[in-house]
Design an enzyme around this catalytic site. Structure first.
Site, PDB file in Angstrom:
ATOM      1  N   ASP A  16       0.746  -1.090  -0.596  1.00  0.00           N
ATOM      2  CA  ASP A  16       0.134   0.211   0.118  1.00  0.00           C
ATOM      3  C   ASP A  16       0.981   1.301  -0.094  1.00  0.00           C
ATOM      4  O   ASP A  16       0.577   2.215  -1.183  1.00  0.00           O
ATOM      5  CB  ASP A  16      -1.009  -0.147   1.207  1.00  0.00           C
ATOM      6  CG  ASP A  16      -1.717  -1.035   1.569  1.00  0.00           C
ATOM      7  OD1 ASP A  16      -2.726  -1.575   0.069  1.00  0.00           O
ATOM      8  OD2 ASP A  16      -1.886  -1.435   2.026  1.00  0.00           O
ATOM      9  N   ARG A  97      -1.763   0.734  16.894  1.00  0.00           N
ATOM     10  CA  ARG A  97      -1.222   1.950  15.490  1.00  0.00           C
ATOM     11  C   ARG A  97      -1.701   2.806  16.312  1.00  0.00           C
ATOM     12  O   ARG A  97      -0.904   4.010  15.131  1.00  0.00           O
ATOM     13  CB  ARG A  97      -3.227   1.391  15.324  1.00  0.00           C
ATOM     14  CG  ARG A  97      -2.808   0.430  13.422  1.00  0.00           C
ATOM     15  CD  ARG A  97      -1.887   0.416  13.152  1.00  0.00           C
ATOM     16  NE  ARG A  97      -1.421  -0.534  12.124  1.00  0.00           N
ATOM     17  CZ  ARG A  97      -0.705  -0.903  10.869  1.00  0.00           C
ATOM     18  NH1 ARG A  97       0.214  -0.856  11.922  1.00  0.00           N
ATOM     19  NH2 ARG A  97      -1.034  -1.884  10.666  1.00  0.00           N
ATOM     20  N   ASP A 126      -7.867  -0.108  10.989  1.00  0.00           N
ATOM     21  CA  ASP A 126      -6.607   0.438  11.102  1.00  0.00           C
ATOM     22  C   ASP A 126      -6.919   2.233  10.672  1.00  0.00           C
ATOM     23  O   ASP A 126      -6.444   3.300  11.445  1.00  0.00           O
ATOM     24  CB  ASP A 126      -5.417   0.075  10.242  1.00  0.00           C
ATOM     25  CG  ASP A 126      -5.331  -1.176  11.121  1.00  0.00           C
ATOM     26  OD1 ASP A 126      -4.889  -1.257  11.844  1.00  0.00           O
ATOM     27  OD2 ASP A 126      -3.896  -1.869  10.330  1.00  0.00           O
ATOM     28  N   SER A 178      -1.955 -10.144   2.944  1.00  0.00           N
ATOM     29  CA  SER A 178      -1.600  -8.833   3.560  1.00  0.00           C
ATOM     30  C   SER A 178      -1.455  -8.918   5.216  1.00  0.00           C
ATOM     31  O   SER A 178      -1.656 -10.107   6.009  1.00  0.00           O
ATOM     32  CB  SER A 178      -3.112  -7.938   3.923  1.00  0.00           C
ATOM     33  OG  SER A 178      -3.083  -7.178   4.648  1.00  0.00           O
TER      34      SER A 178
END
Length: 406
Positions: A16, A97, A126, A178
């Site tokens: 990404d 995160r 996320d 992923s």
């Protein structure tokens, strides 16, 4: 778009974010892109990132070592709370995160950036975790989420874009899972795992350890020492949190510990299937829970398990780390941990963790009271009056409502 001249990007070097730098340069003409990679224990994934970021259009790359803060301020508070999302997920991605976003905000403010960008999809959790943390520290900062606006619709499209722009990738279409890796865990999603009917090929996907079938036939014994709910030593050797988790990852992974295959409820409303590897964390949760059974009184232990742990796990999973409620719950948890000190010995064997012994100078276990042998401290006749009073509401209801005769 014309007003945005400097963007700070949360950068991992994965699929990404690898393509987001050139995409930002194309769609925000003349803007400067500063990449920030947070080191929360990804290891070799961080190698070569600086060259890659600069080559694809970033003006600079920050690599921030956040491992110690990650352990002390995020992992250990969650461990002490006993927080497990939906009774299985040990929150590896979830609590990474907020610390990443917090540091990105600090850099964005110092750099005078106009916006912060991230590579989270519009389907995932996320995006919420990043953006809530950003709002907590820079409430007026503009946020750019390319996945919500660009024309790319899949990871296949992203690979096509990367190939068209000569962006090097560490994956191909066949290994395009992923993944998210940090000191605490490694997650796997996508491809064949999207169908819960498919059994995972563990030999192909596991990276932190082996399946239970491939683990040694001989058990491994370990002893963990805790002080006020925090693990401080392994087999008598004191270690900081980072080294301790790294060592437990090795031991747990080698014995097939900590593999979870689950379908979870995402915050955005859909169910998703993922494979999680959390060898060291799984061991720590087991040991910490065992020590609490010895050192917490019944009411505190039950309230913490039934009420606090579940809510704490939701707050972490939902990205609400920097909230008054999470901070208040952490204060409650800290108060429960004052006497969670002692040693726990575990036997690791083919995916199992078997409790061998647990000791504490603050143990509430009294062998003289609990014994089945003769004692002089407990009058068994006292239980008759207790039962009569404890059962009085049941007795009255039955008499008044005619549930029994006589």
């Amino acid at each position: 778009m014309d007003s945005i001249k400097k963007i700070v990007l949360a950068y991992s070097g994965g699929l990404d974010t690898s393509i987001i730098i050139p995409w930002l340069k194309e769609n925000y003409p003349g803007c400067e892109v500063i990449a920030v990679a947070a080191d929360v224990g990804q290891g070799k994934e961080l190698s070569g990132l600086n060259e890659k970021a600069i080559k694809t259009g970033a003006s600079k790359l920050y690599i921030e070592d956040l491992k110690q803060e990650f352990v002390e301020d995020f992992i250990f508070p969650t461990l002490k709370a006993g927080a497990v999302y939906e009774n299985q997920y040990l929150l590896g991605t979830s609590f990474a995160r907020p610390i990443i976003a917090k540091r990105i905000v600090e850099i964005a403010v110092a750099e005078g950036a106009d916006a912060i960008a991230h590579g989270c999809t519009g389907k995932g959790n996320d995006q919420v975790r990043f953006e809530l943390a950003i709002k907590a520290f820079a409430p007026n900062m503009k946020i750019i989420a390319p996945w919500r606006v660009w024309d790319l619709k899949s990871r296949e499209d992203e690979i096509d874009y990367a190939e068209a722009h000569d962006i090097p990738l560490n994956i191909n279409r066949e290994t395009n899972y992923s993944k998210d890796k940090n000191l605490w865990h490694l997650s796997h999603e996508g491809l064949d795992l999207e169908n819960p009917a498919n059994e995972p090929d563990y030999d192909a996907i596991l990276e932190l350890g082996v399946s239970p079938e491939k683990a040694p036939d001989k058990a491994t014994y370990i002893t963990l020492s805790f002080e006020k709910g925090i693990p401080i030593a392994l087999d008598g050797v004191q270690m900081d949190g980072v080294k301790l988790i790294e060592k437990l990852n090795e031991l747990g992974g080698a014995n097939g510990i900590g593999i979870v295959d689950m379908v979870e409820n995402r915050l955005v409303g859909m169910k998703s299937r993922g494979i999680y590897e959390t060898p060291g964390g799984t061991i720590l949760y087991k040991a910490h829970q065992a020590l609490e059974t010895l050192t917490l009184d019944r009411d505190t232990q039950h309230y913490k398990q039934q009420t606090v742990a579940g809510k704490f796990s939701e707050l972490v999973y939902y990205g609400q780390w920097f909230t008054p409620l999470r901070e208040a719950l952490s204060s409650f948890v800290d108060s429960t941990q004052q006497y969670v000190t002692g040693d726990v010995k575990l036997k690791l064997y083919k995916g199992n963790m078997i409790l061998s012994s647990v000791t504490s100078p603050y143990s509430l276990y009294d062998e003289e009271i609990a014994t089945f042998d003769e004692d002089e401290v407990y009058d068994q006749m006292d239980s008759q009056g207790f039962i009569n009073l404890f059962g009085l509401p049941i007795k009255v209801q039955a008499m008044k409502q005619g549930n029994i005769s006589g």
